[in-house]
Write a protein that holds these residues in place. Sequence first.
Motif, PDB file in Angstrom:
ATOM      1  N   ILE A 258       0.851  -1.195   0.000  1.00  0.00           N
ATOM      2  CA  ILE A 258       0.000   0.000   0.000  1.00  0.00           C
ATOM      3  C   ILE A 258       0.889   1.248   0.000  1.00  0.00           C
ATOM      4  N   PRO A 259       0.861   2.044  -1.065  1.00  0.00           N
ATOM      5  CA  PRO A 259       1.657   3.285  -1.093  1.00  0.00           C
ATOM      6  C   PRO A 259       1.114   4.264  -0.053  1.00  0.00           C
ATOM      7  N   LEU A 260       2.000   4.887   0.702  1.00  0.00           N
ATOM      8  CA  LEU A 260       1.571   5.730   1.814  1.00  0.00           C
ATOM      9  C   LEU A 260       2.158   7.137   1.740  1.00  0.00           C
ATOM     10  N   LEU A 261       1.338   8.108   2.103  1.00  0.00           N
ATOM     11  CA  LEU A 261       1.831   9.433   2.436  1.00  0.00           C
ATOM     12  C   LEU A 261       1.966   9.452   3.955  1.00  0.00           C
ATOM     13  N   ILE A 262       3.169   9.641   4.454  1.00  0.00           N
ATOM     14  CA  ILE A 262       3.403   9.632   5.899  1.00  0.00           C
ATOM     15  C   ILE A 262       3.197  11.039   6.444  1.00  0.00           C
ATOM     16  N   ASP A 263       2.245  11.182   7.362  1.00  0.00           N
ATOM     17  CA  ASP A 263       1.970  12.472   7.993  1.00  0.00           C
ATOM     18  C   ASP A 263       2.486  12.437   9.426  1.00  0.00           C
ATOM     19  N   LEU A 264       3.585  13.154   9.669  1.00  0.00           N
ATOM     20  CA  LEU A 264       4.149  13.231  11.017  1.00  0.00           C
ATOM     21  C   LEU A 264       3.387  14.298  11.796  1.00  0.00           C
ATOM     22  N   ASN A 265       2.416  13.850  12.577  1.00  0.00           N
ATOM     23  CA  ASN A 265       1.609  14.765  13.370  1.00  0.00           C
ATOM     24  C   ASN A 265       2.252  14.946  14.752  1.00  0.00           C
ATOM     25  N   MET A 266       1.768  15.915  15.510  1.00  0.00           N
ATOM     26  CA  MET A 266       2.243  16.171  16.881  1.00  0.00           C
ATOM     27  C   MET A 266       3.742  16.476  16.923  1.00  0.00           C
ATOM     28  N   GLN A 267       4.223  17.208  15.941  1.00  0.00           N
ATOM     29  CA  GLN A 267       5.638  17.561  15.903  1.00  0.00           C
ATOM     30  C   GLN A 267       6.049  18.402  17.101  1.00  0.00           C
ATOM     31  N   ASP A 268       5.139  19.265  17.569  1.00  0.00           N
ATOM     32  CA  ASP A 268       5.465  20.107  18.721  1.00  0.00           C
ATOM     33  C   ASP A 268       5.721  19.270  19.968  1.00  0.00           C
ATOM     34  N   GLU A 269       4.914  18.217  20.148  1.00  0.00           N
ATOM     35  CA  GLU A 269       5.102  17.323  21.298  1.00  0.00           C
ATOM     36  C   GLU A 269       6.421  16.570  21.175  1.00  0.00           C
TER      37      GLU A 269
ATOM     38  N   GLY B  41      11.068   5.348   1.198  1.00  0.00           N
ATOM     39  CA  GLY B  41      10.750   5.480  -0.228  1.00  0.00           C
ATOM     40  C   GLY B  41       9.381   6.096  -0.448  1.00  0.00           C
ATOM     41  N   MET B  42       8.809   6.679   0.595  1.00  0.00           N
ATOM     42  CA  MET B  42       7.472   7.272   0.553  1.00  0.00           C
ATOM     43  C   MET B  42       7.544   8.752   0.934  1.00  0.00           C
ATOM     44  N   PRO B  43       6.604   9.579   0.445  1.00  0.00           N
ATOM     45  CA  PRO B  43       6.609  11.003   0.803  1.00  0.00           C
ATOM     46  C   PRO B  43       6.248  11.209   2.274  1.00  0.00           C
ATOM     47  N   VAL B  44       6.865  12.218   2.897  1.00  0.00           N
ATOM     48  CA  VAL B  44       6.651  12.504   4.317  1.00  0.00           C
ATOM     49  C   VAL B  44       6.331  13.995   4.481  1.00  0.00           C
ATOM     50  N   VAL B  45       5.302  14.293   5.286  1.00  0.00           N
ATOM     51  CA  VAL B  45       4.958  15.684   5.601  1.00  0.00           C
ATOM     52  C   VAL B  45       4.830  15.823   7.118  1.00  0.00           C
ATOM     53  N   GLN B  46       4.833  17.059   7.589  1.00  0.00           N
ATOM     54  CA  GLN B  46       4.674  17.340   9.013  1.00  0.00           C
ATOM     55  C   GLN B  46       3.424  18.178   9.240  1.00  0.00           C
ATOM     56  N   THR B  47       2.664  17.858  10.290  1.00  0.00           N
ATOM     57  CA  THR B  47       1.496  18.666  10.642  1.00  0.00           C
ATOM     58  C   THR B  47       1.376  18.814  12.148  1.00  0.00           C
ATOM     59  N   VAL B  48       0.588  19.812  12.539  1.00  0.00           N
ATOM     60  CA  VAL B  48       0.140  19.960  13.927  1.00  0.00           C
ATOM     61  C   VAL B  48      -1.379  19.957  13.846  1.00  0.00           C
ATOM     62  N   GLY B  49      -2.023  18.911  14.374  1.00  0.00           N
ATOM     63  CA  GLY B  49      -3.425  18.584  14.128  1.00  0.00           C
ATOM     64  C   GLY B  49      -4.421  19.720  14.088  1.00  0.00           C
ATOM     65  N   ARG B  50      -4.421  20.607  15.072  1.00  0.00           N
ATOM     66  CA  ARG B  50      -5.453  21.646  15.130  1.00  0.00           C
ATOM     67  C   ARG B  50      -5.002  22.953  14.474  1.00  0.00           C
ATOM     68  N   SER B  51      -3.839  22.945  13.841  1.00  0.00           N
ATOM     69  CA  SER B  51      -3.356  24.147  13.172  1.00  0.00           C
ATOM     70  C   SER B  51      -4.003  24.271  11.796  1.00  0.00           C
ATOM     71  N   LYS B  52      -4.717  25.378  11.573  1.00  0.00           N
ATOM     72  CA  LYS B  52      -5.376  25.584  10.275  1.00  0.00           C
ATOM     73  C   LYS B  52      -4.341  25.668   9.159  1.00  0.00           C
ATOM     74  N   LYS B  53      -3.170  26.217   9.474  1.00  0.00           N
ATOM     75  CA  LYS B  53      -2.106  26.296   8.482  1.00  0.00           C
ATOM     76  C   LYS B  53      -1.661  24.898   8.062  1.00  0.00           C
ATOM     77  N   SER B  54      -1.522  23.995   9.046  1.00  0.00           N
ATOM     78  CA  SER B  54      -1.129  22.614   8.757  1.00  0.00           C
ATOM     79  C   SER B  54      -2.182  21.905   7.920  1.00  0.00           C
ATOM     80  N   ILE B  55      -3.462  22.124   8.273  1.00  0.00           N
ATOM     81  CA  ILE B  55      -4.550  21.470   7.545  1.00  0.00           C
ATOM     82  C   ILE B  55      -4.592  21.960   6.100  1.00  0.00           C
ATOM     83  N   GLN B  56      -4.414  23.275   5.912  1.00  0.00           N
ATOM     84  CA  GLN B  56      -4.394  23.827   4.559  1.00  0.00           C
ATOM     85  C   GLN B  56      -3.243  23.229   3.751  1.00  0.00           C
ATOM     86  N   LYS B  57      -2.091  23.121   4.401  1.00  0.00           N
ATOM     87  CA  LYS B  57      -0.922  22.526   3.747  1.00  0.00           C
ATOM     88  C   LYS B  57      -1.206  21.076   3.362  1.00  0.00           C
TER      89      LYS B  57
END
Length: 373
Positions: free
Chosen positions: A109-120, A138-154
């Motif tokens: 299963i090809p995955l986009l890895i979302d590293l959430n809770m980076q601040d923690e 070998g898969m794409p990786v992004v970073q988010t902070v769950g309740r951040s609107k900027k992260s969600i938009q990204k």
Amino acid sequence: MSTMSVALTGNPNTGKSTIFNELTGMRQKIGNWPGVTVDKKMGVVNYKDRVITVVDLPGTYSINARSAEEQVVIDYFKTTMPDLAVDVIDSSNIERNLFLTVQLLEEGIPLLIDLNMQDEAERKGIRINIQKLEEALGMPVVQTVGRSKKSIQKLIEIFTTTVMSNYRPSAMVEEHKAKATELKKSGLSAEELDEKLIELRYDLIDKIMKKAVVVGNVGLSTSEKIDRVLEAHAYDPTQIVGILLDVQDLFERHYVPEPAAYYVAEKLPLKISLIYDCLTFYASLSPVPRAKYPIQVCDSVVCRINENETLFSALKSLLGIDVGEVTYDGRFTLEKTPCFGACDIAPAVRVNGEVYGHLDSREKIEELLHTLQ
């Protein structure tokens, strides 16, 4: 308008459902998966010229078909191939979360890895090198902070621009998959096969961690406290459960943080996988922070008559979590509990031993949550 489908998967309490709620808002449908009483959550995001259908798969630590939630995830990927499968990872507990990641990659299963809770993760001294993690998987990786609107938009922008066909599992992952396939054909008993596969997966996880993750020291004062715990148990690995219980009590949120788990493993010495086996098997132990305010809702017949389901629905909506989940900031969890003797003021909740009653309107519930901030 063009359409696309996105599936969110990951461990419980990674902020996955928070991301789903932030993405879809009120544009959700909640039903049940076929044959089981597991919530089926689907929502829609309209972005530019795209209509994006998002499925929030049940949170699960693995896909070994030992629970209804695990079976739902397995069946979904067997029968459906979304345009994008997003594996939401709690960055502060990345080693444990990678177990599910590895299993999904084994299934092709090809995955986009979302590293959430980076601040923690940063607060815990955990640093993740995004580029090296992408190379390791070998898969794409992004970073988010769950309740951040900027992260969600990204995240929405990444949904619509990521072309998964451009990615292939790394040589390290392909080698692991080949070994796993050989094991599955080896004729081992089910128990022996499980044991060998778990060992193989943790070997890969160890390689990924060494390549892409730096875990900071737990801090001098904390390490000294842990040393005293170990001394009290004579550095005896057979007392690991007692050791972890004592280490857990050193932390305000009553859990064993990842740096502390690695520290104990190194000192005894034991494999880190054995430490996490204990932390996830025993109910009295936890590898993740427990909520500061566990909100317990009475599940008695009297309270059901007195509209506690309305109370549940309001709490789920306001907190963005389901029963058993923890809010992103670690402040609240939602639990069903037997009668705690507050029938005369139902619907009621209990928080850290304190009972709050007459919660018969959304406004009163909001006021209660505000007082607990």
